[in-house]
Design a protein around this motif. Structure first.
Motif, mmCIF file in Angstrom:
data_model
loop_
_atom_site.group_PDB
_atom_site.id
_atom_site.type_symbol
_atom_site.label_atom_id
_atom_site.label_comp_id
_atom_site.label_asym_id
_atom_site.label_seq_id
_atom_site.Cartn_x
_atom_site.Cartn_y
_atom_site.Cartn_z
ATOM 1 N N GLY A 8 51.057 23.529 26.589
ATOM 2 C CA GLY A 8 51.957 23.197 27.529
ATOM 3 C C GLY A 8 51.056 22.187 28.401
ATOM 4 N N PRO A 50 55.903 27.066 19.548
ATOM 5 C CA PRO A 50 56.285 27.262 21.172
ATOM 6 C C PRO A 50 56.237 28.831 21.387
ATOM 7 C CG PRO A 50 58.374 27.051 19.787
ATOM 8 C CD PRO A 50 57.103 26.632 18.867
ATOM 9 N N THR A 51 56.067 29.690 20.499
ATOM 10 C CA THR A 51 56.019 31.251 20.808
ATOM 11 C C THR A 51 54.605 31.816 20.407
ATOM 12 O OG1 THR A 51 56.657 31.847 18.471
ATOM 13 C CG2 THR A 51 58.434 31.397 20.112
ATOM 14 N N LEU A 72 63.073 33.262 23.545
ATOM 15 C CA LEU A 72 62.936 31.717 23.170
ATOM 16 C C LEU A 72 63.637 31.337 21.960
ATOM 17 C CD1 LEU A 72 61.212 29.839 24.364
ATOM 18 C CD2 LEU A 72 59.531 29.735 22.827
ATOM 19 N N ARG A 126 56.689 29.266 28.866
ATOM 20 C CA ARG A 126 57.338 28.361 27.970
ATOM 21 C C ARG A 126 58.689 27.806 28.235
ATOM 22 N NH1 ARG A 126 53.959 25.815 25.456
ATOM 23 N NH2 ARG A 126 54.552 25.961 23.370
ATOM 24 N N ASP A 174 58.060 25.019 30.472
ATOM 25 C CA ASP A 174 57.788 23.636 29.471
ATOM 26 C C ASP A 174 58.620 23.039 28.789
ATOM 27 O OD1 ASP A 174 54.739 23.927 29.891
ATOM 28 O OD2 ASP A 174 54.547 25.416 28.341
#
Length: 260
Positions: free
Chosen positions: A90, A166-167, A178, A146, A149
Motif C-alpha cells: 500500500g 491485494p488480499t 475484496l 485495501r 488503496d
C-alpha cells in the motif's frame, strides 16, 4: 477481443555482488481488454518484478511491452496516465485522513480542487468508504485500508488496474468482500492484472491464468482449461493442477510450493 497489454521477451537481470540474477527470464503475454488476468506463481517466481516493469517502476533489461496503447520504454508517462497500481504494502500515510488522501491523489492527477473533492466523494460511495472519510488511515482495518488503496488507484479512471497480492494478510471476510469489489470493478469496464499466490483466489477471480516459475511462463489458459489439461478434470483443485504443471519436464531446481 483487443489486447490492452502485450509483452515480448520481457526480462530483467539484477546485478549483485555475487553476479547477475535473472529475476524475469523472458515473458510473453497478452491481457485482453475487459478481463481479469491472474498472474500466479510461488514466492520468488518473478510476479512482482514483472508487474513493476509493466507499471514503469523498473526498466526491463530486454524485451518490449505495450501497455494501454503506449510503448513501455518510450512512453512511460503516457502509460502511467492510463494505469492504476496497488502495491503489496500500500501507500497510505497513517496520519492523514481518508478524505485528504483521496483529494490529494486527485490533485496529483491534475484535477481541480473541486473535481478532486467530487471524485473523492464518488469513490467513497462506490467503495463503501463514506463513513470513514474523517478517520485517519491508522484507524482503518486491513480490509478498509485495501479498499482505500484501490480507491486511490481508481481516482483517474484507469483503463488497466494492477493489483499486487491485494488480499495478503486479510481475514476471510475481508478477502471475500475484496473479491466482490474486484469483480465489480471489472464489470464496470476496467481491465485487471492480478498477481497472487493464493490458488483459491486465482480460481475464484481470474478469467484467465498465466502461471510463472523461475521468471518464465510455464502454463496459461482459463482456470477450467488448466485444471482439465493438467489436473484431469475441470473439477480438480488448482493445488493439484499446479503440482502437475511444475512436475513435468526438466527443472533447474525444485520449485517452491504455493501458499494456500
Amino acid at each position: 477481443m483487443t489486447a490492452i497489454l502485450s509483452t515480448h521477451d520481457l526480462a530483467l537481470t539484477f546485478s549483485t555482488k555475487r553476479g547477475p540474477v535473472e529475476a524475469v527470464r523472458g515473458i510473453d503475454l497478452a491481457v485482453e481488454q475487459g478481463e481479469i488476468l491472474g498472474f500466479l506463481g510461488p514466492n520468488g517466481a518473478g510476479k512482482s518484478t514483472t508487474l513493476r516493469m509493466l507499471t514503469t517502476l523498473l526498466a526491463p533489461t530486454r524485451g518490449t511491452a505495450t501497455v494501454a496503447g503506449h510503448d513501455l520504454a518510450t512512453q512511460p508517462r503516457a502509460v502511467r496516465r492510463k494505469i492504476g497500481y496497488v502495491a503489496q504494502s500500500g501507500g497510505l500515510d497513517p496520519q492523514e485522513r481518508v478524505r485528504s488522501e483521496l483529494v490529494l491523489q486527485g490533485r496529483f492527477y491534475r484535477l481541480s480542487r473541486a473535481e478532486a473533492e467530487a471524485r473523492a466523494e464518488e469513490l467513497a460511495v462506490d467503495l463503501d468508504l463514506t463513513e470513514l472519510l474523517d478517520r485517519t488511515c491508522a484507524e482503518l482495518s486491513g480490509g478498509q485500508r485495501r479498499r482505500l488503496d484501490i480507491a486511490m488507484a481508481l481516482t483517474h479512471r484507469p483503463a488497466l488496474l494492477f493489483l499486487d497480492e491485494p488480499t495478503t494478510g486479510l481475514d476471510p471476510g475481508s478477502r471475500a468482500d475484496l473479491w466482490e469489489l474486484v469483480r465489480r470493478i471489472r464489470d464496470e469496464g476496467t481491465t485487471i492484472f492480478l498477481t497472487t499466490h493464493y490458488l483459491d483466489e486465482a480460481d475464484a477471480l481470474a478469467d484467465r491464468l498465466v502461471i510463472v516459475d523461475h521468471g518464465e511462463v510455464v502454463a496459461e489458459g482459463t482456470p477450467a482449461a488448466l485444471k482439465e489439461r493438467y489436473g484431469g478434470s475441470p473439477e480438480a483443485t488448482l493445488q493439484d493442477t499446479f503440482i502437475a504443471i511444475t512436475g513435468h519436464g526438466p527443472r533447474r531446481e525444485e520449485p517452491a510450493p504455493l501458499t494456500v
